[in-house]
Design a protein around this motif. Structure first.
Motif, short mmCIF file in Angstrom:
data_model
loop_
_atom_site.label_atom_id
_atom_site.label_comp_id
_atom_site.label_asym_id
_atom_site.label_seq_id
_atom_site.Cartn_x
_atom_site.Cartn_y
_atom_site.Cartn_z
N ASP A 1 -6.96 -57.07 5.88
CA ASP A 1 -5.70 -57.80 6.00
C ASP A 1 -5.85 -58.89 7.06
OD1 ASP A 1 -3.06 -58.66 6.67
OD2 ASP A 1 -2.24 -56.78 5.87
N GLU A 2 -5.94 -60.13 6.61
CA GLU A 2 -6.18 -61.22 7.54
C GLU A 2 -5.03 -61.39 8.53
OE1 GLU A 2 -7.38 -65.98 7.59
OE2 GLU A 2 -7.31 -64.86 5.69
N THR A 3 -3.79 -61.16 8.08
CA THR A 3 -2.65 -61.29 8.98
C THR A 3 -2.75 -60.28 10.13
OG1 THR A 3 -1.22 -62.06 7.19
CG2 THR A 3 -0.14 -61.19 9.15
N LYS A 4 -3.12 -59.05 9.81
CA LYS A 4 -3.28 -58.03 10.84
C LYS A 4 -4.47 -58.34 11.75
CE LYS A 4 -0.99 -54.36 8.26
NZ LYS A 4 -1.13 -53.03 7.60
N ARG A 5 -5.52 -58.89 11.16
CA ARG A 5 -6.69 -59.26 11.97
C ARG A 5 -6.31 -60.32 12.98
NH1 ARG A 5 -10.06 -63.38 11.76
NH2 ARG A 5 -9.44 -64.02 9.67
N ARG A 6 -5.56 -61.30 12.55
CA ARG A 6 -5.15 -62.36 13.47
C ARG A 6 -4.21 -61.82 14.55
NH1 ARG A 6 -6.79 -67.30 12.18
NH2 ARG A 6 -7.57 -67.71 10.07
N HIS A 7 -3.39 -60.87 14.19
CA HIS A 7 -2.50 -60.25 15.19
C HIS A 7 -3.32 -59.51 16.24
CE1 HIS A 7 1.03 -58.71 17.03
NE2 HIS A 7 0.88 -57.46 16.60
#
Length: 237
Positions: free
Chosen positions: A103-109
């Motif tokens: 999950d790229e969004t979670k990775r960025r978070h």
């Protein structure tokens, strides 16, 4: 292939200013050692350390800033829940990696939580080290240097290179995982081949240890010359 985005500009600005102060004050040459997973960064960094280049390991820093009791640990638990905690209370890095890998969004978070902490600790360690070892070549092992687009922070970049077919076999053997899983991990980073154009020096780690050491010795001599050129009024160690 997933490409880690640029680090926040304000964080990079603070780091650049701190590094420039260290260079002016202590006349250090600050070198990054990078490469893709299982290419042999640890081997090369160890050889450079034996030659006299003190090492700051960014992976080690990444672990330090999320130890239990740290703000990083608390923020990660708050963001990702108790499922990323092992029975002994430490972070389950494997579980966390599984979450953010998919999950790229979670990775960025996660990166927004950890990257400022990692960069601040890096500057702290570099400041302390440069006081103890002024006028030296100081190396930082930075696995995702190019993916984060922070290569410009360093005076020189060393890329440790392996052909992908050898890298794949070494990763699968090292981590005792399937070739397919190893391939997925490799594909999540820039390839070693893609990183080569960013390098001042490339070390081919595809042959024996003695061949790698010979290249490291040659690069070490070049780094000494680079340091003299960067600080011509300073006597080399």
């Amino acid at each position: 292939m997933t490409h880690t985005g640029n680090a926040p500009a304000d964080m990079i600005g603070r780091t650049r200013a701190a590094l420039e102060k260290i260079r002016r004050t202590h006349h250090c040459l600050i070198v990054a050692v990078t490469g893709s997973i299982a290419c042999g960064k640890t081997t090369v960094s160890g050889m450079l350390e034996e030659l006299g280049a003190p090492l700051i390991d960014m992976d080690q820093i990444a672990r330090e800033v999320v130890m239990p009791g740290t703000p990083g640990y608390d923020r990660i638990i708050s963001a990702f829940g108790a499922g990323v905690v092992q029975p002994n209370g430490t972070l389950d890095r494997k579980a966390l990696s599984g979450i953010v890998f998919a999950d790229e969004t979670k990775r960025r978070h996660l990166e927004r939580i950890t990257h400022p902490l990692i960069f601040d600790r890096f500057v702290e360690k570099l400041t302390q080290l440069s006081k103890v070892r002024p006028d030296s070549v100081i190396q930082a092992a930075v696995p995702l240097l190019i993916e984060m687009d922070i290569q410009h922070l360093f005076d020189r970049v060393i890329v440790v290179y392996l052909p992908e077919e050898i890298q794949l076999k070494r990763l699968a053997t090292r981590d005792n995982i399937s070739v397919d899983k190893a391939a997925a991990i490799i594909d999540s980073q820039l390839s070693a081949h893609e990183k080569k154009p960013y390098a001042h020096y490339v070390i081919d780690n595809s042959q024996g240890r003695s061949h790698t050491r010979e290249q490291v010795n040659q690069v070490w001599l070049r780094l000494q010359q680079d340091k003299k050129q960067q600080h011509p009024d300073n006597d080399a160690q």
